[in-house]
Design a protein around this motif. Sequence first.
Motif, PDB file in Angstrom:
ATOM      1  N   TYR A  39       0.584  -1.183  -0.003  1.00 15.71           N
ATOM      2  CA  TYR A  39       0.092   0.140  -0.047  1.00 15.71           C
ATOM      3  C   TYR A  39       0.641   1.436   0.188  1.00 15.71           C
ATOM      4  O   TYR A  39       0.484   2.418   0.130  1.00 15.71           O
ATOM      5  N   ARG A  40       2.153   1.137  -0.106  1.00 14.44           N
ATOM      6  CA  ARG A  40       2.822   2.496  -0.038  1.00 14.44           C
ATOM      7  C   ARG A  40       2.869   3.020  -1.177  1.00 14.44           C
ATOM      8  O   ARG A  40       2.431   2.675  -2.356  1.00 14.44           O
ATOM      9  N   GLY A  41       2.769   4.410  -1.122  1.00 11.40           N
ATOM     10  CA  GLY A  41       2.812   5.315  -2.374  1.00 11.40           C
ATOM     11  C   GLY A  41       1.592   5.464  -2.724  1.00 11.40           C
ATOM     12  O   GLY A  41       1.218   6.262  -3.866  1.00 11.40           O
ATOM     13  N   LYS A  42       0.515   5.429  -1.799  1.00  8.28           N
ATOM     14  CA  LYS A  42      -0.741   5.648  -2.190  1.00  8.28           C
ATOM     15  C   LYS A  42      -1.240   6.577  -1.163  1.00  8.28           C
ATOM     16  O   LYS A  42      -2.616   7.015  -1.013  1.00  8.28           O
ATOM     17  N   HIS A  43      -0.504   7.704  -0.377  1.00  5.41           N
ATOM     18  CA  HIS A  43      -0.753   8.597   0.456  1.00  5.41           C
ATOM     19  C   HIS A  43      -1.567   8.173   1.593  1.00  5.41           C
ATOM     20  O   HIS A  43      -2.081   8.931   2.304  1.00  5.41           O
ATOM     21  N   PHE A  44      -1.502   6.842   2.058  1.00  7.40           N
ATOM     22  CA  PHE A  44      -2.072   6.394   3.085  1.00  7.40           C
ATOM     23  C   PHE A  44      -1.477   6.896   4.447  1.00  7.40           C
ATOM     24  O   PHE A  44      -2.176   7.095   5.287  1.00  7.40           O
ATOM     25  N   ALA A  45      -0.048   6.829   4.524  1.00  9.43           N
ATOM     26  CA  ALA A  45       0.603   7.497   5.834  1.00  9.43           C
ATOM     27  C   ALA A  45       0.136   8.813   6.037  1.00  9.43           C
ATOM     28  O   ALA A  45      -0.264   9.218   7.138  1.00  9.43           O
ATOM     29  N   TYR A  46      -0.110   9.730   5.016  1.00 10.85           N
ATOM     30  CA  TYR A  46      -0.477  11.044   5.359  1.00 10.85           C
ATOM     31  C   TYR A  46      -1.852  11.133   5.747  1.00 10.85           C
ATOM     32  O   TYR A  46      -2.025  11.701   6.801  1.00 10.85           O
ATOM     33  N   ILE A  47      -2.726  10.333   5.441  1.00 10.93           N
ATOM     34  CA  ILE A  47      -4.163  10.082   5.574  1.00 10.93           C
ATOM     35  C   ILE A  47      -4.282   9.674   7.203  1.00 10.93           C
ATOM     36  O   ILE A  47      -5.055  10.300   8.106  1.00 10.93           O
ATOM     37  N   THR A  48      -3.443   8.710   7.468  1.00 11.44           N
ATOM     38  CA  THR A  48      -3.740   8.066   8.815  1.00 11.44           C
ATOM     39  C   THR A  48      -3.005   8.820   9.783  1.00 11.44           C
ATOM     40  O   THR A  48      -3.660   9.089  10.741  1.00 11.44           O
ATOM     41  N   CYS A  49      -1.853   9.388   9.445  1.00 12.35           N
ATOM     42  CA  CYS A  49      -1.163  10.342  10.340  1.00 12.35           C
ATOM     43  C   CYS A  49      -2.083  11.680  10.839  1.00 12.35           C
ATOM     44  O   CYS A  49      -1.929  12.011  11.785  1.00 12.35           O
ATOM     45  N   SER A  50      -2.809  12.091   9.615  1.00 15.50           N
ATOM     46  CA  SER A  50      -3.653  13.313   9.758  1.00 15.50           C
ATOM     47  C   SER A  50      -4.776  12.950  10.960  1.00 15.50           C
ATOM     48  O   SER A  50      -4.889  13.826  11.844  1.00 15.50           O
ATOM     49  N   ALA A  51      -5.159  11.866  11.153  1.00 20.98           N
ATOM     50  CA  ALA A  51      -6.043  11.458  12.139  1.00 20.98           C
ATOM     51  C   ALA A  51      -5.399  11.579  13.450  1.00 20.98           C
ATOM     52  O   ALA A  51      -6.086  11.857  14.391  1.00 20.98           O
ATOM     53  N   LEU A  52      -4.298  11.142  13.442  1.00 21.00           N
ATOM     54  CA  LEU A  52      -3.700  11.022  14.732  1.00 21.00           C
ATOM     55  C   LEU A  52      -2.926  12.475  15.279  1.00 21.00           C
ATOM     56  O   LEU A  52      -3.121  13.071  16.323  1.00 21.00           O
ATOM     57  N   ILE A  53      -2.665  13.366  14.304  1.00 25.66           N
ATOM     58  CA  ILE A  53      -2.577  14.663  14.599  1.00 25.66           C
ATOM     59  C   ILE A  53      -3.703  15.599  14.759  1.00 25.66           C
ATOM     60  O   ILE A  53      -3.602  16.322  15.799  1.00 25.66           O
TER      61      ILE A  53
END
Length: 119
Positions: free
Chosen positions: A91-105
């Motif tokens: 799932y890398r390269g699909k912007h998922f880390a940004y989306i998931t981290c936004s929930a934590l931020i």
Amino acid sequence: MNFRFHPDKYDENKESNKNPENIRIEPTTKADFEAMKGTVIPSSFWNNANDFINNGKGFSLYVGDKLACIAFSAFLNKNQLELGIETCEEYRGKHFAYITCSALIDYCLNNNLEPLWAC
């Protein structure tokens, strides 16, 4: 190296990014804690799943029923939360880390915590 959080840039970037419809984000569970594999995972920072559930915070991103990414507190200290992020290889390269981290931020901002990211 610690990165400084810039709320204005975060808000600006968040507004320009929309989440894909085929995903869901949920609070990280004990099962997520135990299932996530990789190099930056909650089990590397917490004694066990119960310790994390009782003292930490995280969000998990699912594509359908498959865990794809996790953003979690690597540590909590007074008013600071250090972010840890891991995305499953497929799932890398699909912007998922940004989306998931936004929930934590967002969780940090709503709970008067300063998000930290060190590498």
